[in-house]
Design a protein around this motif. Structure first.
Motif: not given
Length: 443
Positions: A33-35, A151-153, A288-290, A345-346
């Motif tokens: 996710a950092s990339q 968590l990673g995202l 926010v997604v995460a 959520a999706g």
């Protein structure tokens, strides 16, 4: 049931394995996710067009598509642990080459190689968790274990913002490599599920009996012949037969649509934010997604075994479609944040529930192959979204990419509601939580 009560009901050995998988998963997804918000901006910074950005991002799925089914078979033959570790190894090596800030053609090739890590890690982890989880708590444990993804995202983009401000693109890529290498190190003591080992033991007993009957033990080269027999004990069904089977086909198509929506998001969200001049970053969006994904996965874990898989997949697909619609009409940061909530959520509902659905529809001997086949749909969606949708919107406003993705979400809802089970009636009842999955394998 609470997380504590659920995990108290499994053996200490299983708990230890699940903790190792969880920690490795957090490190892996933080690295990835950092990339995610970094690479599109890097490609544009060296002169890449929107179509080239989409092509580079979509190249990631070349490795996924090429190796996903092979990883599934390898996991069934040689164990899930090796496949998990291979994924972490690739995730640790490729960002080192990103840190050299290569030109576009080399970046394309590296992205394709990088895709192998997702093919290996997600296939191995999905099969291993499904093996470890007791059938009556499978959906719940899968839901909890997939919390590593949000968590990673959430951590990854924040890490990229912080490190990028101090050390630029090169620093972000080096940090990603270190995270994945740490995840690899902690999986050294990871063990296979006892049920998987028992199945392999029974296979070996059958092999010994067959070898004795054929007097293989007295002949040269008997080890090679036993290895060939070992492979023959796996379910004799081709990749295409498995992919087109009734139990796997619709989950695969559903994952394709989800992959296409995610691929659109990964390729064009940073460009949309820049073009609209919105007062936010892609990193904030993914955070926010995460958070939304984390909360939705907790809800899935607590209720999916009670209410069934179909209802949750339907609700999750609706959230996916609404997210794409919000991005299409976005004119203010509030709509983009709403899209992030719907996207989280999706994904938080659909992805762990489909893992549980595929686990329900497979035996332990074929589980890796089933995951490998079905998740190719997700990979293909990611691969196609960038270049195809990028080409379609090349001469129009970038937000039109998300109108196409919204249509894909609607198609996914209709297909799942009408084709996910034996008949139209069974499918609809399953999709609204009123019917059982007719393709589930008895525990």
């Amino acid at each position: 049931m609470s997380i504590r009560k659920t995990f108290q009901q499994v053996s200490p050995e299983i708990r230890k394995n699940l903790v190792v998988i969880f920690l490795a998963g957090v490190l892996f997804w933080t690295s990835m996710a950092s990339q995610l918000p970094t690479i599109p901006l890097y490609v544009r910074s060296i002169g890449g067009t929107p179509e080239q950005v989409g092509t580079v991002m979509g190249a990631f799925a070349i490795g996924l598509l090429t190796f996903r089914s092979w990883m599934g078979k390898f996991a069934d033959q040689n164990g899930r642990r090796r496949v998990v570790q291979l994924g972490l190894l690739v995730a640790a090596i490729v960002p080192v080459f990103y840190a050299m800030l290569p030109p576009l053609p080399i970046m394309f090739g590296l992205r394709a190689i990088h895709g192998v890590c997702i093919a290996a890690f997600t296939t191995g982890v999905s099969a291993l968790i499904s093996d470890l989880a007791p059938p009556q708590h499978r959906g719940e444990i899968i839901g909890y274990m997939t919390l590593v993804n949000p968590l990673g995202l959430s951590l990854g983009p924040l890490l990229s913002i912080w490190i990028g401000a101090e050390y630029g693109y090169r620093g972000i890529f080096i940090a990603a490599a270190i995270l994945a290498a740490t995840g690899l190190a902690i999986t050294i003591d990871l063990q296979e599920a006892e049920s998987f080992l028992k199945a392999k033991m029974l296979d070996r007993i059958n092999l010994a009996e067959q070898a004795a009957q054929n007097e293989l033990s007295d002949r040269p080269g008997n080890i090679d012949r036993i290895d060939r027999l070992d492979r023959q004990l796996l379910p004799q069904i081709s990749f295409w037969q498995l992919l087109s089977s009734d139990r796997v086909r619709i989950p695969t198509i559903t994952l394709f649509m989800c992959g296409a929506m995610f691929g659109t998001l990964a390729s064009f969200l940073p460009l949309l934010i820049e073009d609209r001049g919105l007062a936010m970053s892609a990193g904030l969006f993914y955070t926010v997604v995460a958070l939304a994904s984390f909360m939705s996965r907790l809800q899935v874990a607590n209720t999916v075994d009670r209410y069934g898989r179909g209802l949750f997949i339907t609700v999750g697909l609706i959230c996916y479609a609404l997210s794409m619609l919000c991005l299409f009409i976005s004119s203010h940061s509030i709509l983009v944040i709403l899209a992030a909530i719907m996207q989280g959520a999706g994904s938080g509902i659909v992805l762990p529930t489909i893992i549980a659905l595929l686990a329900d529809r497979s035996t332990i001997k074929e589980r890796g192959s089933v995951f490998g086949a079905a998740w190719i749909g997700f990979d293909l969606g990611i691969a196609a979204a960038g270049p195809v949708i990028g080409g379609l919107v090349r001469n129009v406003a970038i937000n039109n990419a998300f109108s196409i993705a919204a249509c894909l979400g609607i198609v996914a809802i209709l297909l799942f509601a009408t084709q996910s089970n034996h008949s139209l009636t069974d499918s609809f009842r399953f999709a609204i939580g009123r019917g059982k999955d007719k393709y589930a394998v008895p525990s």
